[in-house]
Motif scaffolding. Structure first.
Motif, short mmCIF file in Angstrom:
data_model
loop_
_atom_site.label_atom_id
_atom_site.label_comp_id
_atom_site.label_asym_id
_atom_site.label_seq_id
_atom_site.Cartn_x
_atom_site.Cartn_y
_atom_site.Cartn_z
N MET A 1 0.85 -1.18 0.00
CA MET A 1 0.00 0.00 0.00
C MET A 1 0.89 1.23 0.00
O MET A 1 1.82 1.34 0.78
N ARG A 22 -7.20 -4.03 6.03
CA ARG A 22 -8.46 -3.34 5.72
C ARG A 22 -8.20 -1.94 5.18
O ARG A 22 -8.83 -1.51 4.23
N ALA A 24 -5.61 -0.96 3.56
CA ALA A 24 -5.05 -1.09 2.21
C ALA A 24 -6.13 -1.34 1.16
O ALA A 24 -5.92 -1.08 -0.03
N ALA A 25 -7.29 -1.84 1.58
CA ALA A 25 -8.37 -2.14 0.64
C ALA A 25 -9.04 -0.89 0.07
O ALA A 25 -9.68 -0.95 -0.97
N PHE A 26 -8.89 0.25 0.74
CA PHE A 26 -9.46 1.49 0.21
C PHE A 26 -8.65 1.91 -1.00
O PHE A 26 -7.43 2.03 -0.94
N ARG A 27 -9.33 2.18 -2.11
CA ARG A 27 -8.62 2.51 -3.35
C ARG A 27 -8.21 3.97 -3.43
O ARG A 27 -7.14 4.30 -3.92
N GLN A 28 -9.07 4.85 -2.97
CA GLN A 28 -8.81 6.29 -3.07
C GLN A 28 -8.13 6.79 -1.80
O GLN A 28 -8.59 6.49 -0.69
N ASN A 31 -10.33 8.31 0.82
CA ASN A 31 -11.12 7.37 1.60
C ASN A 31 -10.24 6.53 2.52
O ASN A 31 -10.68 6.09 3.57
N ARG A 32 -8.99 6.30 2.12
CA ARG A 32 -8.09 5.44 2.87
C ARG A 32 -7.52 6.13 4.10
O ARG A 32 -7.45 5.54 5.17
#
Length: 142
Positions: A1, A22, A24-28, A31-32
């Motif tokens: 990430m 979890r 790292a799962a946010f793409r933007q 949002n992350r």
């Protein structure tokens, strides 16, 4: 990430492996970044009084999946890491007897559901109660 700032790297260092995955799962990035920041701040606050380092604060998931203090220091302490100001407004409205719903993207829109027949006095009361709720929510976010 990819980590954008030193603050984000510092926040990530206090999280468990599952929370890092979890995050790292946010793409933007927009949002992350709030996810580890909120949880890191929570750990720092919860660890401050007993003098526990943030990464040593035992957080567990309750029956509903919400974070709770675990370990021997488990108490009735309740907290929320939600990042939506709309939820705070909704809670403040409910405390004043005004029921509103949340909708829109990320539940950030407050929706009024008035009856089909509503008088001017009721509209004025709703506006007054909603204004009080927004001011109370703003005070909590400062």
């Amino acid at each position: 990430m990819a980590v954008d700032t030193a603050a984000e790297l510092s926040a990530l260092s206090t999280l468990s492996t599952s929370k890092r995955v979890r995050a790292a799962a946010f793409r933007q990035p927009a949002n992350r970044a709030p996810f580890p920041a909120a949880r890191s701040a929570l750990r720092a606050l919860l660890g401050h009084c007993p003098g526990v380092p943030p990464d040593a604060v035992p957080l567990v998931a309750n029956a509903f999946g919400k974070p709770a203090l675990g370990g021997q220091d488990a108490t009735a302490l309740q907290f929320n890491v939600s990042d939506s100001g709309a939820r705070t407004v909704q809670r403040e409205c409910l405390q004043r007897g005004l029921i509103v719903e949340l909708g829109g993207r990320h539940g950030a829109t407050v929706r009024f559901l008035p009856p089909l027949v509503i008088g001017e006095a009721e509209i004025d009361l709703v506006a007054e109660l909603f204004g009080e709720a927004v001011l109370a929510a703003q005070a909590q976010c400062r």
